[in-house]
Design a protein around this motif. Structure first.
Motif, PDB file in Angstrom:
ATOM      1  N   LEU A 221       0.836  -1.195   0.000  1.00 33.37           N
ATOM      2  CA  LEU A 221       0.000   0.000   0.000  1.00 33.37           C
ATOM      3  C   LEU A 221       0.872   1.246   0.000  1.00 33.37           C
ATOM      4  CD1 LEU A 221      -2.653  -0.986   2.719  1.00 33.37           C
ATOM      5  CD2 LEU A 221      -2.900  -1.125   0.241  1.00 33.37           C
ATOM      6  N   ASP A 222       0.423   2.277  -0.707  1.00 36.93           N
ATOM      7  CA  ASP A 222       1.140   3.546  -0.625  1.00 36.93           C
ATOM      8  C   ASP A 222       0.872   4.179   0.740  1.00 36.93           C
ATOM      9  OD1 ASP A 222      -1.170   5.628  -0.845  1.00 36.93           O
ATOM     10  OD2 ASP A 222      -1.529   4.277  -2.525  1.00 36.93           O
ATOM     11  N   ARG A 223       1.707   5.145   1.109  1.00 41.04           N
ATOM     12  CA  ARG A 223       1.635   5.720   2.456  1.00 41.04           C
ATOM     13  C   ARG A 223       0.267   6.342   2.746  1.00 41.04           C
ATOM     14  NH1 ARG A 223       5.315   7.422   6.224  1.00 41.04           N
ATOM     15  NH2 ARG A 223       7.050   6.996   4.802  1.00 41.04           N
ATOM     16  N   ALA A 224      -0.297   7.054   1.783  1.00 38.83           N
ATOM     17  CA  ALA A 224      -1.575   7.728   2.014  1.00 38.83           C
ATOM     18  C   ALA A 224      -2.692   6.725   2.277  1.00 38.83           C
ATOM     19  CB  ALA A 224      -1.924   8.618   0.823  1.00 38.83           C
ATOM     20  N   THR A 225      -2.706   5.644   1.512  1.00 38.93           N
ATOM     21  CA  THR A 225      -3.736   4.625   1.717  1.00 38.93           C
ATOM     22  C   THR A 225      -3.563   3.929   3.059  1.00 38.93           C
ATOM     23  OG1 THR A 225      -3.919   4.264  -0.668  1.00 38.93           O
ATOM     24  CG2 THR A 225      -4.748   2.519   0.763  1.00 38.93           C
ATOM     25  N   ALA A 226      -2.327   3.576   3.400  1.00 37.50           N
ATOM     26  CA  ALA A 226      -2.080   2.941   4.690  1.00 37.50           C
ATOM     27  C   ALA A 226      -2.481   3.864   5.833  1.00 37.50           C
ATOM     28  CB  ALA A 226      -0.610   2.559   4.805  1.00 37.50           C
ATOM     29  N   ASP A 227      -2.183   5.154   5.712  1.00 35.51           N
ATOM     30  CA  ASP A 227      -2.572   6.102   6.765  1.00 35.51           C
ATOM     31  C   ASP A 227      -4.088   6.206   6.878  1.00 35.51           C
ATOM     32  OD1 ASP A 227      -0.008   6.665   7.555  1.00 35.51           O
ATOM     33  OD2 ASP A 227       0.163   8.527   6.394  1.00 35.51           O
ATOM     34  N   ALA A 228      -4.791   6.080   5.754  1.00 36.13           N
ATOM     35  CA  ALA A 228      -6.255   6.118   5.804  1.00 36.13           C
ATOM     36  C   ALA A 228      -6.797   4.931   6.592  1.00 36.13           C
ATOM     37  CB  ALA A 228      -6.825   6.132   4.384  1.00 36.13           C
ATOM     38  N   TYR A 229      -6.213   3.743   6.412  1.00 36.80           N
ATOM     39  CA  TYR A 229      -6.640   2.594   7.202  1.00 36.80           C
ATOM     40  C   TYR A 229      -6.326   2.785   8.687  1.00 36.80           C
ATOM     41  CZ  TYR A 229      -7.965  -0.535   3.373  1.00 36.80           C
ATOM     42  OH  TYR A 229      -8.618  -1.119   2.322  1.00 36.80           O
ATOM     43  N   ARG A 230      -5.222   3.476   8.986  1.00 35.71           N
ATOM     44  CA  ARG A 230      -4.836   3.697  10.385  1.00 35.71           C
ATOM     45  C   ARG A 230      -5.703   4.751  11.071  1.00 35.71           C
ATOM     46  NH1 ARG A 230       0.600   4.198   7.729  1.00 35.71           N
ATOM     47  NH2 ARG A 230       1.698   2.201   8.052  1.00 35.71           N
ATOM     48  N   ALA A 231      -6.320   5.641  10.274  1.00 35.56           N
ATOM     49  CA  ALA A 231      -6.949   6.849  10.822  1.00 35.56           C
ATOM     50  C   ALA A 231      -7.902   6.597  11.991  1.00 35.56           C
ATOM     51  CB  ALA A 231      -7.657   7.613   9.699  1.00 35.56           C
ATOM     52  N   PRO A 232      -8.780   5.577  11.945  1.00 36.36           N
ATOM     53  CA  PRO A 232      -9.723   5.408  13.067  1.00 36.36           C
ATOM     54  C   PRO A 232      -9.103   4.776  14.309  1.00 36.36           C
ATOM     55  CG  PRO A 232     -10.458   4.253  11.068  1.00 36.36           C
ATOM     56  CD  PRO A 232      -9.039   4.596  10.878  1.00 36.36           C
ATOM     57  N   TYR A 233      -7.853   4.299  14.196  1.00 31.51           N
ATOM     58  CA  TYR A 233      -7.287   3.470  15.261  1.00 31.51           C
ATOM     59  C   TYR A 233      -6.046   4.101  15.892  1.00 31.51           C
ATOM     60  CZ  TYR A 233     -10.326   0.086  12.958  1.00 31.51           C
ATOM     61  OH  TYR A 233     -11.420  -0.546  12.406  1.00 31.51           O
ATOM     62  N   ARG A 234      -5.973   5.421  15.866  1.00 31.75           N
ATOM     63  CA  ARG A 234      -4.806   6.079  16.452  1.00 31.75           C
ATOM     64  C   ARG A 234      -5.020   6.216  17.958  1.00 31.75           C
ATOM     65  NH1 ARG A 234      -1.430   7.248  12.526  1.00 31.75           N
ATOM     66  NH2 ARG A 234      -2.199   7.742  10.434  1.00 31.75           N
ATOM     67  N   GLY A 235      -4.212   5.513  18.716  1.00 27.55           N
ATOM     68  CA  GLY A 235      -4.339   5.500  20.166  1.00 27.55           C
ATOM     69  C   GLY A 235      -4.974   4.213  20.648  1.00 27.55           C
ATOM     70  N   ALA A 236      -4.425   3.691  21.730  1.00 31.62           N
ATOM     71  CA  ALA A 236      -4.910   2.412  22.264  1.00 31.62           C
ATOM     72  C   ALA A 236      -6.386   2.463  22.617  1.00 31.62           C
ATOM     73  CB  ALA A 236      -4.077   2.023  23.489  1.00 31.62           C
ATOM     74  N   ALA A 237      -6.877   3.631  23.050  1.00 33.84           N
ATOM     75  CA  ALA A 237      -8.272   3.732  23.461  1.00 33.84           C
ATOM     76  C   ALA A 237      -9.233   3.463  22.312  1.00 33.84           C
ATOM     77  CB  ALA A 237      -8.543   5.120  24.051  1.00 33.84           C
ATOM     78  N   ARG A 238      -8.784   3.614  21.079  1.00 33.95           N
ATOM     79  CA  ARG A 238      -9.662   3.391  19.926  1.00 33.95           C
ATOM     80  C   ARG A 238      -9.471   2.006  19.309  1.00 33.95           C
ATOM     81  NH1 ARG A 238     -12.662   7.299  18.216  1.00 33.95           N
ATOM     82  NH2 ARG A 238     -12.848   6.351  16.122  1.00 33.95           N
ATOM     83  N   ARG A 239      -8.586   1.191  19.903  1.00 35.59           N
ATOM     84  CA  ARG A 239      -8.292  -0.112  19.316  1.00 35.59           C
ATOM     85  C   ARG A 239      -8.865  -1.272  20.121  1.00 35.59           C
ATOM     86  NH1 ARG A 239      -3.056   2.456  18.112  1.00 35.59           N
ATOM     87  NH2 ARG A 239      -2.137   1.562  20.011  1.00 35.59           N
ATOM     88  N   GLY A 240      -9.723  -1.000  21.064  1.00 37.26           N
ATOM     89  CA  GLY A 240     -10.243  -2.081  21.894  1.00 37.26           C
ATOM     90  C   GLY A 240     -10.937  -3.164  21.105  1.00 37.26           C
ATOM     91  N   ALA A 241     -11.752  -2.767  20.115  1.00 41.10           N
ATOM     92  CA  ALA A 241     -12.494  -3.768  19.346  1.00 41.10           C
ATOM     93  C   ALA A 241     -11.585  -4.579  18.441  1.00 41.10           C
ATOM     94  CB  ALA A 241     -13.585  -3.087  18.518  1.00 41.10           C
ATOM     95  N   VAL A 242     -10.419  -4.035  18.097  1.00 36.87           N
ATOM     96  CA  VAL A 242      -9.468  -4.816  17.311  1.00 36.87           C
ATOM     97  C   VAL A 242      -9.057  -6.055  18.105  1.00 36.87           C
ATOM     98  CG1 VAL A 242      -7.178  -4.820  16.256  1.00 36.87           C
ATOM     99  CG2 VAL A 242      -8.640  -2.795  16.053  1.00 36.87           C
ATOM    100  N   GLY A 243      -8.708  -5.852  19.375  1.00 33.63           N
ATOM    101  CA  GLY A 243      -8.387  -6.990  20.219  1.00 33.63           C
ATOM    102  C   GLY A 243      -9.598  -7.856  20.504  1.00 33.63           C
ATOM    103  N   GLY A 244     -10.762  -7.213  20.678  1.00 34.40           N
ATOM    104  CA  GLY A 244     -11.975  -7.973  20.947  1.00 34.40           C
ATOM    105  C   GLY A 244     -12.344  -8.902  19.816  1.00 34.40           C
ATOM    106  N   PHE A 245     -12.141  -8.445  18.574  1.00 34.36           N
ATOM    107  CA  PHE A 245     -12.402  -9.289  17.414  1.00 34.36           C
ATOM    108  C   PHE A 245     -11.520 -10.531  17.438  1.00 34.36           C
ATOM    109  CE2 PHE A 245     -14.848  -6.723  14.144  1.00 34.36           C
ATOM    110  CZ  PHE A 245     -15.620  -7.787  13.725  1.00 34.36           C
ATOM    111  N   VAL A 246     -10.228 -10.332  17.722  1.00 33.46           N
ATOM    112  CA  VAL A 246      -9.315 -11.469  17.753  1.00 33.46           C
ATOM    113  C   VAL A 246      -9.708 -12.433  18.872  1.00 33.46           C
ATOM    114  CG1 VAL A 246      -6.918 -12.183  18.086  1.00 33.46           C
ATOM    115  CG2 VAL A 246      -7.429 -10.144  16.736  1.00 33.46           C
ATOM    116  N   ALA A 247     -10.017 -11.885  20.035  1.00 37.23           N
ATOM    117  CA  ALA A 247     -10.387 -12.733  21.171  1.00 37.23           C
ATOM    118  C   ALA A 247     -11.664 -13.508  20.920  1.00 37.23           C
ATOM    119  CB  ALA A 247     -10.533 -11.885  22.431  1.00 37.23           C
TER     120      ALA A 247
END
Length: 919
Positions: A221-247
């Motif tokens: 992925l180019d940098r701009a596209t990768a940053d767009a995927y990262r945009a909603p998940y900046r900071g641990a407080a916004r990544r809880g469901a990422v771990g919840g999905f895996v669990a």
């Protein structure tokens, strides 16, 4: 026990609209609140209000003034968000704006993900399915609805489909799974992420899980596209469901979500709607076995594997166009499914063989089945003959001759033994054996019992062979030691049978369960006990998956039915008068395997089948003597080396070659000079060069006189002669953009894509729905095939090939097909072979000539000015640059076809200032 996540995972946050991001139109985004409601489970807590972010094209369609025919409900997985579907959204609006079916797209951010609300609670699989249902109720989706899901969003979307049978008209997925077998481990990346000591750190506290997902995109992925995927998940407080999905991944039956996953899996198997399964084979998480499971649950599904693509499939491949092509074919108005098959452009041909009437096709199929002669018919007729059937020139200990009696008995014994092992009708058996008695016996035994043989020759190279075998998903592998070693080292699927006896340690290391000799002994005992072989498979039953050479892209699996293989045999027998009593030397594996089917006495010369240029003139002469052969088939590269090594022939060798009455060379263009040189070695032979492909081995034929006449005609391209019996050839004319869009024609001197129709054309491509569709587009006859070659018919009905469609150069002055300019440049003194490449954007491409010199250059570089001027003067088209290379890159199997796509990439790089390496 389900792993626990760190406390930060329970953080809450309101839903928001995303910031400006590349490829995402702000007009698509909206926030939707689902009001609070009672629990949908008795005794459960009330469902609080939740706010979702989603992409919705309803307003954009209204602005276009069109009414949607239905809704495409897109659900992302972990750790992506609705941004994954931006190309699908854009494509849907482009199709609608162009007057096509207007599909409303609703692409959600699941709760806790993307820019939807962070709820502060865990969402199990059942919750996510129910949450999605509550959202679609709030949106008022009334159907028809097509679901499209990826990763665990695929499971959620399929769960929604199971719960809304009154709304769903089709389901589509990208790299997902609905079942985890108890006897198969969770994929390694997930096993690692699920470790309690790593789960929170890898998925929530750090962005490692997100970064890993982005890193496995193909291409990167180019940098701009990768940053767009990262945009909603900046900071641990916004990544809880990422771990919840895996669990929430059900690792075993005790997991809280296992029951819901089992419910969805069972419900999917009951869906009777059209389905499309799209797959990226390079996915390290969703492995091929999950696709196999989905395909088994949805036997009506069309499948397309995007070779080279991986987990982030909508970014790795053109999912959007594939989905809308498929919807256009199956649901043109959003409601009534139609028979599978492309609808545009229409083939307006009304001749009797157009095959448009379904009842006529059914009658034709019935007639074919009643007149079908199995591939082994001649083997049955000759089973009591002690005349030679096969001659192995490179057998251990010297030349070995196998009689028809012995070959027929061996085939029966191996067939019965395979049945005894549990090989059944429809099982796939990969044959990793060099041409000879073992391969012949194994192939005909498998076909005899209705197993499907997978033939991918070593000429594909290790990488190509790996892709082919994995993609063909064999149940069994029958292999010699090199093939078995590769299968073990590279993790190819299938239970293993060795063609040779191995020491116990080697058998264990290679996971070999049986030897071919032991299989034959089991079969002999079974037959002696009175067991009979089953009835011959039906003519329309799959018989073989034959892989293309990979010379114009990843090798494709071409599926032939029993009837079509029989038609190949009959076409060759009729065209070249090859049959019982004919001696055949085959330096090309497909013809070696067809020898027994033709009733011909066959010999494969002593050579390395992975390198056709290793064949010598003496090896051919030895094979001719051993088989008392009158027919010789060699690839162009093999034939060139035979001519080059002719000085080693003895007088006896030359007398033997003088008995040959026919020699054939095909697989790549064959020059008149090479055919003439070959006739000097075989002076009593008629020289022919057939035109065909893996999808249809014999389409046209031309002899040496025809090749010579063509050479002085001044016409563009390579003359490949007139259509063989039962073959029809037409042309789909090119437009100004180099696309074959015109109605099929037989008019002379019209350049376009070559389209063939014949009884011996392949049935379909294996798990390549998009490729199969493209090969039939505008061809109403089910026996038709768009070859991908570009050419024209002349006034006498002969076919001329001008190159490959993908190598057509679209210049500002018009379309340039490659072969004509290459031929003209090859007449320049000091020039050997030439390949032309198009560089630059379509429509403004420039022609670059890449040439071999005689003698060969030591290193690549620009041509000397005088040579460049001579090449430009001969080309007949403007040439931007002339580059010299020591040797042009060619395909692996034939060592003959110039890889023009590779040349184009190389020329673009070096002319832009890149290193002057060899192409």
């Amino acid at each position: 026990m389900t792993p626990r996540l760190p406390r930060v995972a329970t953080s809450t946050a309101q839903a928001t609209l995303p910031p400006p991001l590349p490829g995402l139109d702000p007009a698509w985004s909206r926030l939707v609140t689902v009001p609070a409601s009672p629990s949908d489970r008795p005794g459960g807590p009330a469902r609080p209000a939740r706010t979702w972010h989603l992409l919705d094209t309803a307003a954009s369609l209204a602005a276009l003034g069109v009414e949607p025919v239905g809704t495409l409900l897109c659900v992302h997985g972990n750790p992506t968000w609705s941004y994954l579907w931006r190309s699908v959204v854009a494509k849907s609006l482009a199709v609608a704006a162009a007057g096509g079916p207007a599909w409303r797209v609703v692409a959600v951010d699941q709760l806790g993900m993307g820019f939807s609300e962070r709820t502060g609670v865990d969402h199990r699989l059942a919750d996510r399915v129910a949450d999605l249902g509550a959202l679609t109720d709030e949106l008022g989706l009334a159907g028809p609805v097509v679901t499209l899901g990826h990763d665990w969003g695929g499971v959620v979307s399929l769960g929604w489909a199971v719960d809304h049978p009154d709304l769903v008209v089709a389901v589509t997925t990208c790299n997902t799974a609905v079942h985890q077998s108890a006897d198969a481990p969770i994929p390694a990346p997930l096993r690692l992420a699920l470790r309690p000591q790593l789960l929170g750190r890898a998925t929530v506290i750090t962005p490692a899980f997100i970064e890993t997902t982005l890193a496995i995109a193909h291409p990167k992925l180019d940098r701009a596209t990768a940053d767009a995927y990262r945009a909603p998940y900046r900071g641990a407080a916004r990544r809880g469901a990422v771990g919840g999905f895996v669990a929430d991944i059900p690792v075993d039956a005790s997991h809280p979500s296992a029951v819901e996953l089992d419910r969805i899996a069972a419900g999917v198997a009951a869906l009777q709607v059209p389905a499309l399964l799209l797959w990226g084979p390079r996915d390290p998480v969703f492995l091929e076995r999950y696709l196999d499971d989905l395909a088994a649950r949805l036997p009506q599904a069309d499948v397309h594997r995007f070779e080279g693509a991986g987990h982030l499939l909508p970014d790795d491949a053109d999912v959007a166009e594939t989905v809308f092509d498929w919807l256009g074919d199956h649901l043109p108005d959003g409601t009534a499914p139609t028979p599978a098959g492309p609808s545009l452009p229409a083939d307006t041909d009304t001749d009797a063989d157009a095959g448009t009437d379904a009842d006529a096709r059914d009658r034709e199929a019935d007639a074919t089945d009643s007149t079908h002669r199995p591939l082994w018919t001649h083997l049955t007729e000759l089973r009591d003959s002690d005349e030679p059937a096969l001659v192995e020139m490179a057998a251990p200990g010297g030349t070995r001759t196998i009689t028809w009696r012995l070959l027929a008995r061996r085939i029966d014994e191996v067939a019965a033994g395979l049945l005894d092992l549990g090989v059944r009708h429809g099982d796939r058996v990969s044959l990793l054996v060099t041409p000879g008695a073992d391969l012949t016996a194994a192939l005909y035994a498998c076909i005899r019992i209705g197993a499907v043989v997978v033939v991918a020759d070593a000429g594909l190279g290790l990488g190509g062979l790996t892709r082919a075998v994995r993609g063909a998903r064999p149940d069994w592998i029958i292999g010699a030691l090199p093939g078995l070693a590769a299968a073990r080292a590279l993790g190819w699927p299938g239970r293993r049978i060795a063609t040779v006896a191995l020491p116990a340690p080697a058998r264990r290391a290679l996971r070999v369960e049986h030897t071919l000799a032991a299989v034959a002994r089991r079969g002999a005992a079974r037959l002696a006990a009175g067991s009979a072989l089953p009835e011959a498979p039906a003519a329309d039953a799959p018989a073989a998956v034959l892989f293309t050479s990979g010379s114009t892209g990843p090798a494709k699996g071409v599926v032939y039915t029993h009837g079509q293989l029989g038609a190949v045999r009959d076409a060759l027998a009729g065209q070249y008068d090859v049959g019982v009593g004919t001696g055949l030397v085959a330096g090309f594996a497909p013809f070696a395997l067809l020898g027994p089917a033709l009733g011909a006495r066959s010999a494969a010369p002593d050579m390395d089948v992975t390198a056709p240029r290793t064949l010598t003139a003496r090896a051919v002469a030895d094979a001719v003597v051993a088989a008392d052969a009158t027919v010789v088939f060699l690839s162009p590269a093999a034939l060139a080396n035979v001519v080059a090594t002719a000085s080693a022939l003895t007088d006896d060798d030359r007398r033997a070659l003088g008995r040959v009455r026919l020699f054939l060379s095909a697989g790549a263009p064959v020059s008149a000079a090479l055919l003439t040189a070959a006739t000097q070695l075989m002076p009593n032979a008629s020289a022919h060069t057939p035109y065909g492909m893996t999808e249809g081995l014999l389409m046209t034929d031309v002899d040496l006189d025809g090749v010579r006449a063509a050479g002085v005609s001044g016409a563009e391209g390579i003359c490949v002669g007139r259509p063989a019996a039962s073959v029809r050839v037409r042309i789909a004319p090119l437009d100004a953009d180099g696309r074959a869009t015109g109605a099929l024609t037989e008019a002379p001197d019209v350049t376009g894509e070559i389209v063939v129709v014949a009884p011996h054309v392949r049935d379909h491509y294996d798990r390549l729905w998009r490729t199969d569709r493209a090969s039939r587009l505008g061809v109403s006859d089910p026996r038709g095939h768009r070859t991908g070659d570009v050419g024209h018919l002349d006034a006498s009905g002969q076919l001329w090939v001008e190159g490959r469609m993908q190598h057509v150069v679209t210049t500002p002055d018009g379309v340039v097909t490659p072969v004509g300019p290459e031929q003209r440049m090859e007449r320049v003194a000091g020039i050997g072979r030439v390949g032309i490449a198009g560089i630059g954007p379509a429509g403004t491409q420039q022609v670059v000539a890449v040439v071999e010199t005689v003698p060969a250059a030591r290193r690549p570089g620009p041509a000397a000015p005088a040579l460049a001027d001579a090449v430009r003067g001969a080309a007949g088209v403007p040439v931007a640059a002339v580059l010299v290379v020591p040797v042009l890159p060619t395909d692996i199997r034939h060592n003959s076809k110039v890889d023009r796509a590779r040349l184009s990439r190389w020329a673009s790089s070096v002319l832009a200032g890149g290193r002057m390496t060899r192409p």
